[in-house]
Every structure is written in C-alpha cells, then in structure tokens.
Design a protein around this motif. Structure first.
Motif: not given
Lengths: 521, 312, 360
Positions: A354-362, A366-367, A369-370, C219, C230
C-alpha cells in the motif's frame, strides 16, 4: 493441559455477530474458554478472528450476541470495561508509543501519580512506576529494561512490554494476536514457555494465529473460524496439522509447491560487499555479498530488522549504497536511479504494497503503467494515450484474473489479494531478469498465497532469477532453491534448500553461527 | 551608558513583541502534540485580540478582558475540534475556515459595537494591562527598559513553564503525547482519545486568544484590522522551529521578537537602513535555520491524521 | 458518483453558509433578505456590475487554480499570496521600465512575472526536496519576504510615484485592458476596466486540466501527489516533480498578480497588510473541489460575494465582513463531508420512516 480448571468458564461468547455495513465479519460465533487454558483461534487472514477478539476487548460493539465473563453477563462497550474485567490484549501490530520508554508505555492510561493525602496531584511518579514494573517482570520472568525507549529495543522485547502492559492492569485473560509473526524460532520457543508459565499461575490465554505448528506446540484447544463462521472447536492433541489446515481452508491443502527440475544458470546479479545505512545513519546492511543465478529462487531468511528493507531499497535505487558494488548482467548499477535499474531488468514486488506498490487513489489502469507511462504505446511525446492504457489494463486483468474486472476501479477499493495481483501482473510484464519479491504473501489468504507462489515459481522455471525475502520461514523453505540467512546486515550462511532444516536456520537467524565464528577467530 | 540603554530598549521591545507569539506558539505545541494540526491559530489570535480590546474598553478591567479573549479563542477552537476530531475533517482545510471566521467575526462585530469602525476605541492607559514592576527601577534605566514589562509578558514565560510541566511531568501530558503519537495504542488502554484531543485543541485556541489579547491590551491599546496579520502563522513556524516543544518554541519566538525589536529601535535612530529590509530579516533567518537544522525533524507521529475509532 | 456527491456537498455547504450568515445578520438586527437582495442587485443590477464582478473574480480564479494544482500534487501552497505579490511587482517593473511595442510589451511583462513567481514558488519546492523543510512553513516565510521586498522596491525613488503611496504606473503599451474604442459601442459593460485577464484565466484552467489528466507530466505529478513512495519506487523522480509542481503553482499565482496589475490597477501600492488574494485562492480551490474548472465557478462565486458584499455596508450599514464569515462557514462545512453526509442520510432515513440506526 494440567493447568485447566474445567469447572470455571472464564469466557463465554454466545452468538456473536459483527457487521461492518453490509459486510458480516462475524456470523453467530460461539466461544467457550476455561480457566488456565491456552486456546487457539485459527483462521485465514480476514476470517474474522481478530474482529471477534476486538469485540471481546471492547474495541468493536457486537451487532448481536452476548458475552459472559466468569459466568457474569457483561456489556463490553470500551476497552476500559474489558480491562476492568481482567482482559488484556496484545495486538499484532504492537500498540506501543515508539518515543516513550518502557515504563511510560506500561503505565499509560493507569498512571502512577504522586498523591498528597486525598489529593491526586496528577504528577507522574516515574520512580515508583519503575519499581512496580521491575517487580512485575520479576514475578512473571519477563525481563525488560524499564527505562529504554521502545524504538531502541528488539521486537521480542517489545512483545514482553505488551504482555507486561496487560499484566500491569491485572489481566487474568490474555489475548495474543498473531504473536509469533515477527519472532525467531528461538524467540517463539521462549514465548511458548512464557505462556505455559502464565497459565501455571492461573492466567488464561487466547492466541490468534494461522500457524499450525505453534498450535500443536502450545495450545490445549483450538477454535477454527472460516469466513466469519465458527467451524469447530477441537482438542489439539486429538487432531493433526493437516486436519486443522483443512478445517481452516475448507478443502484439501497442498503444502508442497511444484517446481520444475532445472539447472541453475550463470550469475545474473552480483552483490559485492555493500554497505547501506538506515534512517538512523547506522549500517543496516554491513558488507553484504550475494550471487543470484538464473533459474533459481534464492530465499533470504532472517528476522525483521536485520537489514532486509534497506537491502531491497539499495538494490532498487531507493537508498544510497555507501560502498561496495551491485553488478547486474555485468553492468555496475550501484546507485543508479530507480528508473534506470527497472529498465536494466530488476523488478520488485515491494514489501509494503500500500505504501510502495500502489498509488491507492489511482485506478487499476493507471497503476499498471506506473513504470512505463512514459513509453510507447502508453504515451507519445508528452501526451498520454488513454485508449492504450485501458487496453493494456483489460489484458492484464484477464490474464491475472483480477477482480473486479473493471480497470477504472481505484486500487484502494481492491482486496489485499487483488492488489497484490495488480502488482505482480505489472512487475512480471516488465519481463525482468531479476524479480525481487519482498514479503509477497503478507496478509493474504490461502488462495492468494498459492497464486503468488505459483507466479514466483513460473519466473524461475522460465530461467529468470527470483530473490525472495520473507519472514515466514515456511515460505522460504518451500519455495527456495538456496537459502541465504541474513543477520545484522550480513549474509551469515548460504544453504541448499533441501539440506536446510528449521532448527539450523533458526539458530543462524538468531546470530548463532556468528558467535561461533567469533569464538573461532 | 547610552549603548547599554539602547540594548535595554531593544531587549524590552523584543520581549514585548515575543510575548503574543509565545502564547500562540504554546497553543500550537498543545494541539499538535495531541495530533491535530491547527493553522487556524491566526484566526483565533485575531478574535482574541478583538474580544480583549472590546471587553477591555467597555469593562475597564484588563484581566477580565484577557480571560474573555482566551474564551473567545477557545470557542473558535471548539469548532475546529468538532470538525477535526468528531468529523475527521481535513485539518488544514478546517484551519483555513477558522482563518476566515476569526477575522471575519472580529471585523463584523467591531462594526456592530463601534459604530461601523473596523477599529476598536483605545483603552485608557490606566486600564491597560498593568506593569507589575513599574517604578521599581529608575525610569529609562537599563533594568527599567528590560523589566518594566506588561504582566502579559511575564505570564507568557510562566505559561512556557506550565505547558512544559503539563506535557512532560503529568498524567494528562503523557496522555496528550500518546494520543499524538499513537492514538490507537492510547485507545486500547482505555484512554478517551477524542476527549484528550478536544482538550488540547480548545486549549490551543485559549492560548492563541491570550496571544491576541497580549497584542491588543498590552503591546498596543486597541484592535484594528491589521493588528495580527500573520502573527499566528509566525507562531506556527516558531513551534515547528522549536521542534514541537514549549521551550524550543519560546526561543524561536524570542528570535522573532528580537528582529522586531531591532526594526523598532533602528527606526528611531539616524542609521539609514530600510525598515522594509530589516523587517525581512527574521523570515530570511528562519528559512536559513530551517534549511540547516530542522530538515529531518518530524513532529508527533500521528500529527494531522484524523483518528476514527470504529474503523477496520 | 463521487464527483456528483462532491458537487452536492459543495452546494449544501454554500447553502448552510448563506443561512448561517442570514441568522447572524438577523441576530444583530439587520434584515438578511434585504442584505442578500442588495448583493444580488449589486452583482447583476447593471452590465457594469457584472463586468466588475468578473474583474474581481479573475485573480481569485487564478490563485485558486494555483492552490488546486499544488493540492493535486500533494503540496499545500500557502505561498500563493507571496507569489501573487511577486507577479504583481515584476509585472509593474516590466511595465514601467521596459519600452516595447504594444501587445509584445504586455506579453513580455506577463511572462517575466510568471517566471519570477515560478522561481519564487519553486524555491519552496527546492527547500522541500533538498532539505525536507515543510512547504507550509517556507511559503509562509516567503510570503512575508515578498511582502517586504515589494514595499522596499516601491519605496525606491526611481520607481515610487512622487507624493503617493504607490509605484509609477505601467506604460500603456503593457496594458491588457480592452481597447477603449472597442467598448464604447457595447454600453456600460465597458465602464469598468475590462481586460483580457478573465480569458487568460479560463485558458489557464483548461490548460492545467489538460496537463494534469492527459500528459505524462500530469501522471507523474499526480502519482507523486497521491503516494510519493510508490511514485519513487516506480522510477518517478519525486524531488524534481516537487520543484516542478511548486514552480507551476507559483507561475499561476504570479500570473494572477500580473493580470491584476496590467489589467486593473496599473500600479502597485505600499502594502500595510496582506491583501489576501492568495488566501482567498485557498478557499476558491476548496469550494471548487480542487479542480481547475471548478475554480472558475468558485472564483466567480467568491468574487460575486465579495463585490456584492461590499455594497451592503454603504446602503444598509450592515458590516460587509459578513461575507468572510459566510465563506469561512462554507469552507468549514466543505472540510467535513462526513457531517454533511450525516445530515443528509438522517433526513432521507426519516423520510422513509425508517428508524435511524445508531452504529455507535
């Protein structure tokens, strides 16, 4: 077992139901615990064990149901009432204030203050409190340094502080939530001894866990919960680990992971004597060397806080490497940017999704293609191509079976297992030469764990290298081809997985081998 | 001798201007140690200044005025607490609202009570805050210039000690800090997290109200629209600068006070220095100090995060 | 769905603000209907009033977008105020000291103002990325430094207009006002300093919307704003983006100041207190749901309240500061959607005749 007084039911929970909105976390659960018993609550992540105990401890109000303590019906509307009734809880994530001392943490909420006659001055009496804590720790054999700050002591010590906190409040019933998750095998052994000695002194213990071996070692009775419902209560000596596992999951469980028999290939990642500092400016990784080969899963076993997090951040370019070299496919990638390292072929399933892996509000799309939003076809020049981004998301959702099948869904609305699927899908599509998997199954249920393990093995079978970092010794032993033990920022031993046993690993993880070496030297 | 008197003058003015900041910064220390960010201190200070000046003018009793100023700041802070604690509001946004409400209400009421003026009528000199040491030292001697201060100045330093004592030596202080660091831990030990936060936030408003009154009842003798402009924010900066401790905040406030003292002093001399550039100094200094020292210091661990009790 | 809710909550918050404002007016003896009536007439009563409302709104829309943009990238730009001052200052300097042909002069002045304010804002971003200093504190400091810097330069004898508390006026070549001959045919709408500022503000709103949603830069900025850990892990340069974000936010606020000078005031005055353009921008951003397009409407609402509100003082004697109270209440309720949600669900439950469930 001989400590149990079957004539006294210290806890009786009857028909407990707890709903969060439409979600039923506990569905009509009964639980009976006798005095002097060690009672295990077994269930998968999210089965509702912790919720049930939070109800008992007054953190949640039950939607329905009744609770009896020592035969008396009680309404536990807040922790104060639970504490008053002699219930103490040690939470999985310790409820300790890092900046406070051990004593301050223990007395918080039940402070020792200076009294002048009938007048309570409200002035803290730390001296007297320290004495009280020292007496208490002597009585129960839980030794701690009362004046040390929490942030400076080990996790094992912190757990003792938590237990002392409950005992300080006169707890007769102790709830331990996943107490072994962060301990070494040796510390687990000690904890089990402590629990037995506590029941010997008339305490009752409920332990929440999903680790079967510990239940067999420690518990007298076990209640199994699945999807919010109580499945059974069994006498532990009457059942096998496999029985327990099947009751927990509700189907046959295969403990062994199938792996192809392949030869490990050439070295793809060479870590040479690196030093990495932690936030406190200490050498968390202190001269660590390791070689990772194609076609292998190399597991790094170790107790939390021995430099694993810093190692991962150093390898991925998130934290500077003070000295030493990291060579990927013959190229020095030490202290390159994260972007560069990803593009050279290291992908990571991060420790904290939740902190590093994903942008929770994306959104999911969108996630996905991070790491590639700046590349064709997802963007052209500076302009994003929303159609391609959406198409890509749909493909991955299909391929990795992410639920719900809606690429516009925000990441924060997904379950833990599906969040991890999104990350794995993204990282595996990078087709990396090295996949770093850090705590990849933490907090997931059995189905999701199987999926993660299968994905890691697939990478290996395709001839890629996988670096697995986990605190779960079982996971390391089941998946790895070779096991490296990390202690105090160094690799202290590398073993062939089929030759490693838990006892040896536990010994090494606790720094056992290091002392031997020192003695020899 | 003359140089000594000049020094005394600078120190005296510095202390007078530091006092309102100290009150308000202590308010910041209180609220943020309990985990609630309060950028609305500016608004609370403003309403304190207005109520102080108004009650002072009509009652002629500076102490009653001072208390009412604290009360007014506390009432505004209560609104902030309702939003931030009970309704898990965005604390910065609610703070912005306070900064509209505080000055808005002050000017609105000023027009109502003072025939449409945005300035309250001046309080007669003998009804301002008393100077407890007035006449003890020879007039305009060094000691007189330094120590012949309004009572609010002495109270400010006393309050620094009191807040320090409460936070670090008492039961309630331990609880306030625990709630700011790890509210769930406090909750599991039966501490009423909401109650502690309400207390700390309301106290922050009371202190900010005192700070405003220390301006309008002592440093000057009336309230006007530009009286506070920005001092609440400066106090907030001083608190961060002081690493969220009462004593540290006090030193930071004194630094701002000295800068102000220099501005006033040099303005009265023949030295040709732009008062605009002088006035800039404390802000530039703060930036430099923030760059070199404070960078890595963080506040209470759970500062600014709403705490929701029954949430999985 | 969420957007709809947000709009609904905003409208409810505005209504609550107006109702409480009315109660306060009533409490001190003024007729709120009369007051609001005067305000409405003051805004829509004549074409000239409408144009004044638009003129007053323009800088607020821009500072609102500046704050909203920073919000989207996880930054809190309290510094809009100082960036506005810097923009106004540099636009005035360029408008007075440079000698360039019309149109070009205006464009150069606008760009220089944006650039200066971008550096001003970017400096706060730089301090955050390089030293980890919270931007809230640095921008507060920078606001005051800008404030005194502006005053210092206005006092400069080559720049100060003699016998005034203001600077020299900009040359007419730098003005962005609509040409006079253009207006005379269109009636009293042009009896106000109508200028290109509003059009610029709308263009900026759409440009920022495009940048945020449809570009790789957007983005990156949003990823950093939502979760910088992240973003960093995904290879995005967080520090660079923090500086970029503050530079863009600064440029927009600077543009607000420049537009205000080149279009309306033609000079800057010696400031005795902060004018509040940046602080008002925060409210605009919040009322506009932190969206650039939302800021257009919120800015117009804010401008209308302020412009209309000033008129109740001379006409009926009611304090015009009631507007600040109303805006404070609106922002207060926008801060706590949970409360509005609570209010609306309790009401709808009562309507259904169902029992109000008490969770705890």
């Amino acid at each position: 077992m001989n400590n149990i007084d079957f004539s006294t039911k210290v806890i009786e929970m009857k028909g407990i139901t707890k709903k969060f909105g439409d979600f039923v976390a506990n569905d009509n659960i009964d639980l009976t615990v006798h005095k002097g018993e060690i009672h295990a609550l077994l269930g998968e992540n999210g089965a509702g064990k912790t919720t049930l105990m939070n109800v008992l401890y007054g953190l949640y109000l039950p939607t329905e149901g009744e609770i009896f303590i020592n035969g008396e019906k009680v309404q536990i509307t807040n922790p104060n009432i639970a504490i008053e009734k002699g219930i103490g809880m040690v939470h999985q994530h310790f409820m300790l204030v890092d900046k406070f001392t051990v004593v301050e943490n223990i007395i918080l909420g039940k402070e020792t203050t200076v009294k002048k006659g009938n007048w309570n001055t409200g002035h803290l009496d730390i001296k007297r409190a320290t004495k009280e804590v020292e007496e208490l720790s002597r009585k129960y054999g839980l030794y701690v340094d009362p004046n040390a700050k929490i942030e400076d002591i080990t996790v094992g010590m912190q757990q003792r502080v938590e237990i002392l906190k409950a005992l300080y409040r006169g707890a007769d019933i102790l709830i331990l939530d996943e107490p072994t998750a962060v301990l070494t095998p040796q510390e687990i052994e000690e904890l089990i001894q402590i629990m037995k000695s506590l029941t010997g002194q008339g305490k009752t213990i409920i332990i929440i866990t999903h680790k079967l071996r510990e239940i067999k070692q420690a518990a007298d009775y076990c209640t199994i919960i699945r999807r919010g419902k109580k499945i059974d209560t069994v006498k532990v000596s009457d059942v096998s680990e496999k029985d327990l596992a099947e009751k927990m999951v509700g189907r046959q469980v295969n403990f062994v992971v199938d792996k192809k028999d392949i030869e490990k290939g050439e070295v793809v990642l060479n870590i040479d004597n690196i030093v990495i500092k932690d936030n406190r400016d200490l050498n968390a990784v202190d001269g660590l060397s390791l070689e990772l080969h194609k076609g292998e899963i190399l597991g790094i076993a170790g107790v939390d806080g021995n430099g694993q997090s810093e190692l991962i951040e150093g390898l991925t370019g998130l934290r500077p490497v003070e000295s030493g070299k990291i060579i990927l496919n013959g190229e020095d990638i030490t202290n390159k940017t994260p972007k560069y390292i990803i593009e050279r072929g290291i992908s990571t399933i991060p420790e904290d999704r939740q902190r590093r892996g994903l942008v929770m509000d994306f959104s999911m799309a969108e996630n996905f293609i991070l790491e590639k939003y700046h590349k064709e076809p997802f963007s052209h020049g500076n302009k994003l191509n929303h159609d391609e981004i959406r198409k890509h998301a749909k493909e991955l959702i299909d391929k990795f079976d992410v639920r719900p099948r809606n690429e516009d869904q925000l990441a924060k609305a997904l379950s833990g297992g599906n969040q991890q699927k999104v990350i794995i899908a993204r990282e595996v599509t990078n087709d990396p030469d090295v996949l770093i998997a850090a705590q990849p199954t933490r907090g997931l249920d059995v189905g999701a764990i199987e999926f993660v393990h299968k994905s890691l093995v697939e990478q290996r079978d395709r001839g890629k290298a996988v670096l697995l970092i986990s605190f779960e010794l079982d996971e390391i032993m089941n998946l790895s081809d070779r096991i490296a033990v990390i202690f105090d920022g160094k690799i202290v031993a590398i073993l062939d997985a089929n030759k490693a046993d838990e006892k040896t690993l536990g010994y090494l993880m606790a720094g056992g081998g290091v002392d031997d070496e020192r003695k020899q030297a | 001798m003359n140089a000594l008197n000049d020094l005394g003058l600078i120190i005296g003015i510095s202390l007078m201007y530091a006092a309102p900041l100290i009150y308000t910064a202590l308010g910041g220390v209180m609220t943020e140690n309990s985990g609630v960010v309060n950028i609305g201190l500016e608004g609370m200070m403003t309403i304190g200044a207005f109520i102080g000046a108004t009650v002072g003018y009509y009652s002629g009793n500076p102490w009653l005025a001072f208390l009412c100023a604290g009360l007014a700041g506390g009432v505004l802070a209560l609104l902030h607490a309702v939003a931030c604690v009970t309704f898990s509001a965005d604390q910065v946004v609610s703070g912005i609202a306070m900064n509209f409400l505080g000055p808005g209400l002050s000017l609105f009421l000023s027009r109502v009570f003072f025939e449409g003026a945005t300035m309250t009528k001046p309080i007669p000199l003998d009804q301002k805050m008393p100077r407890p040491l007035n006449g003890v030292f020879a007039q305009n001697s060094f000691l007189d210039l330094v120590f012949n201060q309004y009572a609010t100045v002495y109270l400010a330093f006393l309050l620094v000690f009191i807040v320090w004592y409460i936070l670090y030596k008492t039961k309630i202080g331990l609880r306030i800090r625990a709630v700011g660091e790890h509210p769930r831990a406090a909750d599991t030990l039966g501490i009423d997290v909401y109650k502690v936060k309400y207390l700390a936030v309301i106290l922050s408003g009371v202190f900010a109200g005192f700070g405003g009154a220390a301006m309008s009842l002592a440093a000057v003798s009336n309230f006007r629209a530009t009286l506070i402009s920005g001092q609440g924010f400066i106090a907030l900066a001083a608190m961060i600068f002081g690493k969220w401790t009462p004593q540290g905040s006090m030193w930071a406030c004194l630094l701002f006070g000295v800068a102000q003292g220099l501005v006033v002093y040099l303005g009265g001399t023949n030295i040709k220095v732009s008062s605009q550039l002088l006035a800039m100094i404390p802000y530039v200094l703060t930036l430099i100090i923030l760059m070199s020292f404070v960078g890595k210091v963080t506040g209470p661990a759970a500062n600014g995060v709403p705490y929701e009790k029954n949430k999985e | 769905m969420m957007k709809e809710n947000r709009l609904k909550f905003t409208i409810i918050a505005i209504l609550i603000g107006l109702v409480i404002g009315a109660i306060i007016l009533l409490a001190v003896g003024y007729n709120p209907l009369e007051a609001y009536g005067i305000m409405i007439a003051g805004v829509f009563g004549s074409p000239k009033y409408i144009s004044w409302t638009i003129i007053k709104s323009t800088p607020l829309i821009l500072t609102g977008i500046s704050v909203a943009f920073a919000f989207k990238t996880g930054l809190f730009n309290i510094g809009a105020e100082g960036q506005f001052i810097i923009g106004a200052l540099v636009a005035t300097l360029a408008g007075y000291f440079l000698h360039l042909p019309p149109v070009l002069h205006a464009i150069v002045a606008l760009l220089l103002a944006c650039l200066a304010a971008a550096l001003w804002g970017g400096f706060a971003g730089f301090l955050k990325s390089k030293f980890g200093v919270n931007e809230v504190i640095t921008t507060i400091m920078l606001n005051w430094i800008a404030f005194y810097l502006s005053n210092f330069l206005v006092y400069w004898d080559k720049f100060k207009r003699p016998n005034s508390e203001a600077s020299q006026k900009i040359l007419s070549s730098a003005s962005i006002a609509f040409p006079k001959e253009f207006g005379s045919s269109l009636g009293s709408f042009f009896n106000a300093p109508v200028n290109f500022g509003f059009i610029i503000a709308i263009l900026v709103a759409f440009l920022i919307k495009y940048v945020l949603n449809d570009t790789t830069l957007g983005y990156e900025l949003r990823a950093v704003g939502f979760n910088k850990d992240a973003a960093e892990y995904g290879g995005i340069n967080v520090k660079k983006n923090t500086i970029t974000a503050m530079m863009i936010a600064g440029a927009i606020s600077g543009l607000a100041g420049a537009v205000h000078v080149l279009g309306v005031t033609n000079e800057i005055s010696i400031l005795s207190a902060m004018e509040g353009n940046g602080f008002d921008g925060m409210a605009v951003s919040l009322i506009g749901g932190n969206s650039p397009i939302g800021c257009i409407f919120a800015g117009l609402l804010f401008g209308a309240l302020k412009y209309g509100g000033y008129k109740i003082q001379p006409i009926m004697g009611a304090p015009s500061e009631i507007i600040n109270i109303v805006i404070g209440i609106i922002v207060f309720f926008i801060a706590m959607p949970k409360m509005i949600e609570g209010l609306t669900t309790i009401r709808s439950r009562r309507k259904r005749g169902g029992e109000v469930e008490r969770s705890k």
